[in-house]
Design an enzyme around this catalytic site. Structure first.
Site, PDB file in Angstrom:
ATOM      1  N   LYS A  60       0.839  -1.194   0.000  1.00 42.59           N
ATOM      2  CA  LYS A  60       0.000   0.000   0.000  1.00 42.59           C
ATOM      3  C   LYS A  60       0.880   1.253   0.000  1.00 42.59           C
ATOM      4  CE  LYS A  60      -3.738  -2.063   2.769  1.00 42.59           C
ATOM      5  NZ  LYS A  60      -4.849  -1.903   1.827  1.00 42.59           N
ATOM      6  N   ARG A  81     -10.442 -11.715   1.539  1.00 39.29           N
ATOM      7  CA  ARG A  81     -11.285 -12.806   1.000  1.00 39.29           C
ATOM      8  C   ARG A  81     -10.560 -14.142   1.077  1.00 39.29           C
ATOM      9  NH1 ARG A  81     -11.537  -9.497  -4.474  1.00 39.29           N
ATOM     10  NH2 ARG A  81     -11.277  -7.904  -2.874  1.00 39.29           N
TER      11      ARG A  81
END
Length: 503
Positions: free
Chosen positions: A281, A356
C-alpha cells in the site's frame, strides 16, 4: 500477549482497557439528585422548558435553533451547568433521534461526570427501546482510548439520570440494561481496533478471546499454524506466509439452554495489520488505519460477550481468521496458487486482496458445521468506502430473507446498511487461466466481485456479507461514533442473533 521484549511492551498491557473501569450508573428518576450538568430537550419551535430559564428569543440570539444535534451551554446560578439539546420539531424524535440527542448531551458535557437529561415528547415511543437508545448514545459518546497516554485526557462518566414523566419506568430501565450490554460489546470492538499492531497480534487476540469466553460464557477454541495446515486452510496460511507472527483461527461457540431456534454462523476478517503484502500500500493516512483491518473479527468476538446476558435463544458459532499481511522473502506472491479447505484453487493476482483469502476457509468450515445461515463481516474493499462513504455499509447475499434480517437489525442499531446486487454477470472477472478462481476482479464494482468470490464458498447455505471498510472508523466525533474505530457491526449482529431462527 506474545510481545517481543525489544518493543518494551508491559506484560500486563490490557487489550481491553474499557472493561477495567467502573460502569456508570444509569437510571430513570422522579427528580434529579446532585449533578454537574443537566440537559434539557428543546424543540425548534413552541414553548421552551422552564428548566432552561431563557425565552426562545434569547436562545436564538445565542445561535441555538433547536435543530437535532445542536447544543448550547448555559450558566446557572446554582452552579449546575444547563445544556439546551436540540430536539427538532416537537415530538419528532424517533428512537434513533433520542440516541443521537443523548450522545450530543454527553459530548457537550465532556468535562463533567454526573449528568441529568430532562426528556420531553416521548409519548408513543416504546419505553424499552427508548431506554436502550439513551444508554447507547450516552455511553458510546464518552468512549476514549487513553491506555497508552502518560496522562488520561478523558473524564470518566459516573452517572446519568433520565427524567421522563409518564414513561413506563420498568420497561425503560430494562432497555437501559440491554443498551449497557450492547455498548460493552461495541467498546470491546473499539478497544481491539485501537490497540497498536505491535501490542495486539493474532496470538494476542486469541488470548483476549479466551479471557472473554471465561467471563461471558462462550467457548473458545484456538487453532495454531500446524493445526491450520492439518485443516488445509490454504487461504489463511498463504496470507500469513510473509509474517513473523503465527496465524490463528479462533472458533467461538455459544449454545443456549434448551433447543436453539436456529444455528447462526458468523465469520470475521482478522487482518491484524495490512501492509498490502508485496502489493504494498502507499504510505498515506489510510495505511495508518490498517491496524483496524481486523474490525470484522473484533465485531464478531464482541457479539459473543452479549449473548448469554441478553438471553439469546439461537446457537451461534463464530470464526475469526487472524494474521497480519506483510512483505518479506517468504511472502506469498502474485501468480501463486493457494489450495483452500474446500479444494478450490485460487490464483493470487493481488496480495492486497487478502481478506477474501483468509475468510474463504472459514466459510467452508461454517458450512461443514451445519449452520442454518452465515453472516460475514469484513473491512474488505476500498470500493465500499468510495461508493457509500463512512456512514453506510453495503450488504450482499444469496438469500433475501437473511439479507432482510440483517437490514432490519442494522436499522434498529442505527448502523446503516444498503443492499447492493450480487450481480452474477461479473463472476467471469474472477476467472483464472491456471486455477479455479482468482482473488481479483476488474477495475469496477470491486465490492461486488469480492462478494462474488466469497459466494463461491458457501454453496446453498443462506449467506450475507457486510463490507465495513468505510464504516469501521470515523474521522471525527459524530453522535455515538467517537473519532477512530466505531465498533460497527457489534450491536447489529447482537440484534440479529437475538431474533434469529432457522425459518
Amino acid at each position: 500477549m506474545n510481545h517481543e521484549h525489544y518493543k518494551l511492551i508491559p506484560d500486563d498491557f490490557p487489550a481491553l482497557p474499557s472493561l477495567e473501569g467502573t460502569d456508570p450508573e444509569l437510571g430513570f428518576v422522579d427528580g434529579f439528585g446532585t449533578l454537574d450538568a443537566i440537559g434539557v430537550l428543546v424543540p425548534s419551535e413552541g414553548d421552551v422548558p422552564e428548566t432552561v430559564g431563557l425565552h426562545r428569543e434569547a436562545l436564538e440570539s445565542a445561535g441555538f435553533d433547536g435543530e437535532p444535534g445542536t447544543t448550547l451551554q448555559l450558566a446557572n446560578a446554582s452552579g449546575t451547568l444547563v445544556v439546551a439539546v436540540g430536539g427538532g420539531k416537537p415530538g419528532s424524535l424517533d428512537v434513533d433521534g433520542w440516541r443521537k440527542a443523548a450522545a450530543a448531551l454527553i459530548r457537550a458535557t465532556r468535562k463533567h461526570s454526573r449528568i441529568g437529561f430532562e426528556l420531553t415528547g416521548t409519548v408513543g415511543i416504546d419505553a424499552e427501546r427508548l431506554g436502550q437508545a439513551l444508554a447507547e448514545g450516552a455511553l458510546l459518546a464518552r468512549y476514549s482510548y487513553d491506555i497508552l497516554k502518560s496522562k488520561a485526557t478523558g473524564t470518566p462518566l459516573a452517572e446519568v439520570q433520565f427524567l421522563a414523566p409518564g414513561i413506563d419506568t420498568a420497561a425503560a430501565s430494562r432497555g437501559l440494561e440491554t443498551g449497557r450490554v450492547k455498548v460493552r460489546a461495541t467498546v470491546i470492538a473499539r478497544d481491539l481496533c485501537n490497540a497498536p499492531p505491535s501490542h495486539l497480534t493474532a496470538v494476542g487476540l486469541g488470548s483476549a478471546a479466551k479471557e472473554l469466553g471465561d467471563r461471558f460464557g462462550f467457548g473458545v477454541e484456538e487453532f495454531d499454524k500446524q493445526q491450520l495446515i492439518d485443516l488445509r486452510c490454504g487461504g489463511l496460511l498463504g496470507v500469513n506466509a510473509g509474517s513473523a507472527q503465527e496465524p490463528r483461527m479462533i472458533k467461538l461457540t455459544y449454545r443456549p439452554e434448551g433447543s436453539p431456534t436456529g444455528h447462526l454462523g458468523l465469520v470475521g476478517k482478522g487482518i491484524m495489520y495490512d501492509s498490502g503484502g508485496v502489493s504494498l500500500k502507499p504510505s498515506d493516512p489510510m495505511h495508518l488505519l490498517m491496524k483496524m483491518d481486523m474490525g470484522g473479527a473484533a465485531a464478531v468476538l464482541a457479539v459473543f460477550t452479549g449473548l448469554r446476558d441478553l438471553g439469546c435463544k439461537a446457537a451461534v458459532t463464530g470464526f475469526l481468521m487472524c494474521t497480519d499481511n506483510m512483505p518479506s522473502g517468504s511472502a506469498y506472491k502474485l501468480g501463486d496458487v493457494l489450495t483452500t479447505r474446500s479444494g478450490l484453487t485460487i490464483e493470487v493476482k493481488n496480495t492486497d486482496a487478502e481478506g477474501r483469502l483468509v475468510m474463504c476457509d472459514a466459510l467452508t468450515l461454517a458450512v461443514e458445521d451445519g449452520v442454518d445461515g452465515i453472516v460475514d463481516i469484513a473491512t474488505l474493499t476500498g470500493a465500499a468506502l468510495m461508493s457509500l462513504g463512512q456512514l453506510t455499509a453495503p450488504v450482499f447475499g444469496n438469500d433475501q430473507r437473511l439479507v432482510d434480517l440483517v437490514l432490519e437489525s442494522g436499522g434498529r442499531a442505527d448502523e446503516q446498511l444498503w443492499q447492493l446486487p450480487l450481480e452474477r454477470a461479473y463472476r467471469s472477472q474472477l476467472d483464472s487461466d491456471v486455477a479455479d478462481i482468482s482473488n481479483l476482479g476488474g477495475p469496477y464494482a470491486g465490492s461486488t466481485t469480492a462478494a462474488l468470490f466469497l459466494a463461491e464458498f458457501v454453496g446453498g447455505t443462506p449467506w450475507a456479507h457486510i463490507d465495513i471498510a468505510g464504516t469501521m472508523q470515523s474521522d471525527k466525533d459524530d453522535a455515538w461514533r467517537s473519532k477512530g474505530p466505531t465498533g460497527f457491526g457489534a450491536r447489529l449482529l447482537i440484534d440479529l442473533a437475538l431474533g434469529y431462527s432457522a425459518t
